[in-house]
Design a protein around this motif. Structure first.
Motif, PDB file in Angstrom:
ATOM      1  N   TYR A 180      -5.040  -5.810  10.589  1.00 39.65           N
ATOM      2  CA  TYR A 180      -5.198  -4.461  10.488  1.00 39.65           C
ATOM      3  C   TYR A 180      -4.100  -3.762  10.807  1.00 39.65           C
ATOM      4  O   TYR A 180      -3.092  -4.275  11.677  1.00 39.65           O
ATOM      5  CB  TYR A 180      -6.327  -4.002  11.101  1.00 39.65           C
ATOM      6  N   GLY A 181      -3.862  -2.503  10.618  1.00 37.24           N
ATOM      7  CA  GLY A 181      -2.990  -1.444  11.015  1.00 37.24           C
ATOM      8  C   GLY A 181      -3.715  -1.241  12.509  1.00 37.24           C
ATOM      9  O   GLY A 181      -4.732  -0.785  12.788  1.00 37.24           O
ATOM     10  N   LEU A 211       0.823  -1.303  -0.033  1.00 43.13           N
ATOM     11  CA  LEU A 211       0.007  -0.038   0.118  1.00 43.13           C
ATOM     12  C   LEU A 211       0.757   1.345  -0.168  1.00 43.13           C
ATOM     13  O   LEU A 211       0.435   2.336  -0.726  1.00 43.13           O
ATOM     14  CB  LEU A 211      -1.002   0.097   1.283  1.00 43.13           C
ATOM     15  N   ARG A 262     -18.890  -0.311   8.506  1.00 46.03           N
ATOM     16  CA  ARG A 262     -17.743  -0.732   7.469  1.00 46.03           C
ATOM     17  C   ARG A 262     -17.615  -2.200   7.269  1.00 46.03           C
ATOM     18  O   ARG A 262     -17.922  -3.069   8.211  1.00 46.03           O
ATOM     19  CB  ARG A 262     -16.322  -0.135   8.230  1.00 46.03           C
ATOM     20  N   GLU A 313       1.559  -2.368  11.911  1.00 51.74           N
ATOM     21  CA  GLU A 313       0.848  -3.008  10.906  1.00 51.74           C
ATOM     22  C   GLU A 313       0.543  -4.620  11.355  1.00 51.74           C
ATOM     23  O   GLU A 313       1.547  -5.149  11.602  1.00 51.74           O
ATOM     24  CB  GLU A 313       1.624  -2.916   9.774  1.00 51.74           C
ATOM     25  N   LYS A 314      -0.493  -4.884  11.191  1.00 49.13           N
ATOM     26  CA  LYS A 314      -1.151  -6.399  11.567  1.00 49.13           C
ATOM     27  C   LYS A 314      -0.032  -7.256  12.737  1.00 49.13           C
ATOM     28  O   LYS A 314       0.370  -8.012  12.391  1.00 49.13           O
ATOM     29  CB  LYS A 314      -0.772  -7.058  10.215  1.00 49.13           C
ATOM     30  N   ASP A 331     -12.954  -1.495   1.313  1.00 52.25           N
ATOM     31  CA  ASP A 331     -13.635  -1.307   2.647  1.00 52.25           C
ATOM     32  C   ASP A 331     -14.961  -0.688   2.193  1.00 52.25           C
ATOM     33  O   ASP A 331     -14.837   0.594   2.160  1.00 52.25           O
ATOM     34  CB  ASP A 331     -12.690  -0.537   3.502  1.00 52.25           C
ATOM     35  N   TYR A 335      -8.228   7.712   4.893  1.00 51.90           N
ATOM     36  CA  TYR A 335      -7.237   8.313   5.388  1.00 51.90           C
ATOM     37  C   TYR A 335      -7.271   9.954   4.771  1.00 51.90           C
ATOM     38  O   TYR A 335      -7.879  10.062   3.553  1.00 51.90           O
ATOM     39  CB  TYR A 335      -5.905   7.863   5.083  1.00 51.90           C
ATOM     40  N   GLN A 364       4.932  -0.532   3.786  1.00 55.28           N
ATOM     41  CA  GLN A 364       3.369  -0.327   4.539  1.00 55.28           C
ATOM     42  C   GLN A 364       3.176   1.050   4.775  1.00 55.28           C
ATOM     43  O   GLN A 364       3.884   1.827   5.427  1.00 55.28           O
ATOM     44  CB  GLN A 364       3.486  -1.037   5.737  1.00 55.28           C
ATOM     45  N   THR A 386       1.195   1.965   6.864  1.00 56.14           N
ATOM     46  CA  THR A 386       1.038   2.317   8.409  1.00 56.14           C
ATOM     47  C   THR A 386       2.643   2.621   8.988  1.00 56.14           C
ATOM     48  O   THR A 386       2.731   3.150   9.951  1.00 56.14           O
ATOM     49  CB  THR A 386       0.879   0.917   8.872  1.00 56.14           C
ATOM     50  N   ILE A 444      -7.180   0.624  11.955  1.00 56.63           N
ATOM     51  CA  ILE A 444      -7.270   1.469  10.998  1.00 56.63           C
ATOM     52  C   ILE A 444      -8.120   0.765   9.847  1.00 56.63           C
ATOM     53  O   ILE A 444      -7.941  -0.389   9.402  1.00 56.63           O
ATOM     54  CB  ILE A 444      -5.919   1.760  10.419  1.00 56.63           C
ATOM     55  N   ILE A 445      -9.162   1.756   9.511  1.00 55.09           N
ATOM     56  CA  ILE A 445      -9.858   1.228   8.024  1.00 55.09           C
ATOM     57  C   ILE A 445      -9.275   1.965   6.927  1.00 55.09           C
ATOM     58  O   ILE A 445      -8.494   2.785   6.953  1.00 55.09           O
ATOM     59  CB  ILE A 445     -11.343   1.315   8.301  1.00 55.09           C
ATOM     60  N   GLY A 446      -9.794   1.664   5.795  1.00 53.74           N
ATOM     61  CA  GLY A 446      -9.403   2.197   4.481  1.00 53.74           C
ATOM     62  C   GLY A 446      -9.927   3.488   3.993  1.00 53.74           C
ATOM     63  O   GLY A 446     -10.352   3.744   2.871  1.00 53.74           O
ATOM     64  N   LEU A 503      -9.694   3.247   0.347  1.00 54.05           N
ATOM     65  CA  LEU A 503      -9.491   1.839  -0.107  1.00 54.05           C
ATOM     66  C   LEU A 503     -11.122   1.280  -0.346  1.00 54.05           C
ATOM     67  O   LEU A 503     -11.910   1.022   0.448  1.00 54.05           O
ATOM     68  CB  LEU A 503      -8.688   1.033   0.862  1.00 54.05           C
TER      69      LEU A 503
HETATM   70  C1  G1P Z   1      -4.482  -2.233   4.739  1.00 58.14           C
HETATM   71  C2  G1P Z   1      -3.426  -1.372   5.476  1.00 58.14           C
HETATM   72  C3  G1P Z   1      -3.972  -1.760   6.978  1.00 58.14           C
HETATM   73  C4  G1P Z   1      -5.454  -1.553   7.045  1.00 58.14           C
HETATM   74  C5  G1P Z   1      -6.401  -2.162   6.121  1.00 58.14           C
HETATM   75  C6  G1P Z   1      -7.841  -1.592   6.169  1.00 58.14           C
HETATM   76  O1  G1P Z   1      -4.362  -3.637   4.829  1.00 58.14           O
HETATM   77  O2  G1P Z   1      -2.299  -1.908   5.313  1.00 58.14           O
HETATM   78  O3  G1P Z   1      -3.164  -0.852   7.856  1.00 58.14           O
HETATM   79  O4  G1P Z   1      -5.860  -1.721   8.414  1.00 58.14           O
HETATM   80  O5  G1P Z   1      -5.772  -2.074   4.861  1.00 58.14           O
HETATM   81  O6  G1P Z   1      -8.694  -2.318   5.381  1.00 58.14           O
HETATM   82  P1  G1P Z   1      -5.004  -4.601   3.595  1.00 58.14           P
HETATM   83  O7  G1P Z   1      -6.412  -4.944   4.023  1.00 58.14           O
HETATM   84  O8  G1P Z   1      -4.729  -3.993   2.431  1.00 58.14           O
HETATM   85  O9  G1P Z   1      -4.005  -6.018   3.665  1.00 58.14           O
END
Ligand code: G1P
Length: 277
Positions: free
Chosen positions: A169-170, A108, A253, A191-192, A131, A208, A230, A232, A204-206, A128
């Protein structure tokens, strides 16, 4: 003012194969509208009219969707069915779309960096599209823009999740600001993380708002153990300087990158719009 919204849309949609083999995951519909269009409408509701989309191989359907199709329009006109395209045509008329291809699939952070050429030196929103969000009184991006106006730094949308899901998630660590019940000064982001290493259950959701210095920060961010850069980790750098706020947004969400979340979103919206009757 926030005038541009970046949509990272280069991902493969692995969790949705084989549906996403030839169809971009952002084009999967909830009811009769593609996920990405919901995101674009959310940006427009926040007064953002410039959509910057980071695409990749096999994503041409996205450009076609946000473009006129004269043959189809003529045919619909002749049979008095123009209303089917009314909303999407309004979107096309009221917004500009710019595209860049992500050259390599490096996470990302790298996708955001690829979008830099479309953004310039201004703060910008990020959606994103997988989401799927339904804000209660206003869209999630509108809610973030309100917070941005006050703090003028990067803003992330967060929600509480069950602790056993932190590795998806972050996760933020932060302190509630003043007497707000939903706004945090972020002190750290990971991150995760495993449940054991997670500093909280605030994910964190998608959605920002990012300040443009993020591009330089991303350039200096080391890839993670999988070789991905990342967002994050870059935001964590800003957070350590007191430059990230998290908002527990008001709304729902759904993770539409997974079949389960997609089904939940579809059921939710079908019920809300009365399609199930
Ligand atoms: C990404 C981000 C993560 C965030 C998430 C939300 O992860 O890296 O920090 O919490 O989106 O949907 P992904 O879902 O692309 O793996």
């Amino acid at each position: 003012m926030i005038t541009k919204c970046l949509f990272p849309a280069a991902g493969f949609g692995t969790r949705f194969l084989p549906a996403t083999k030839a169809v971009p995951k952002e084009m999967l519909p909830i009811l009769n509208k593609p996920l990405l269009q919901y995101g674009v409408e959310e940006a427009l509701d926040a007064g953002i009219y410039n959509m910057a989309i980071v695409t990749g191989k096999g994503k041409r359907a996205i450009e076609d969707h946000f473009d006129n199709v004269y043959e189809l329009e003529m045919q619909l006109q002749e049979s008095n069915k123009e209303h089917y395209l009314k909303k999407i045509n309004q979107i096309i008329q009221n917004s500009t779309f710019t595209y860049v291809r992500q050259k390599r699939m490096l996470g990302l952070g790298d996708a955001i960096l690829s979008g830099g050429a479309l953004i310039g030196n201004h703060s910008f929103a990020v959606i994103l599209a997988d989401d799927f969000c339904d804000g209660y009184e206003s869209g999630v991006i509108s809610q973030l823009v309100e917070v941005y106006k006050k703090y003028k730094c990067s803003i992330v949308a967060i929600e509480e999740i069950p602790l056993n899901q932190t590795s998806n998630y972050g996760i933020i660590e932060g302190d509630l600001i003043g007497n707000t019940r939903n706004t945090y000064q972020v002190t750290q982001m990971i991150e995760k993380p495993d449940e054991k290493k997670a500093p909280s259950n605030l994910a964190i959701i998608g959605r920002y708002i990012l300040t443009p210095d993020i591009f330089e920060v991303i350039k200096n961010t080391q890839p993670d153990k999988n070789g991905e850069i990342q967002l994050t980790d870059a935001l964590n750098f800003q957070a350590k300087q007191g430059k990230v706020i998290a908002l527990k947004f008001k709304g729902l969400r759904f993770d539409c990158g997974s079949v389960r979340g997609y089904l939940k979103a579809t059921n939710y919206l079908a019920r809300k719009k009365g399609f199930d009757r």
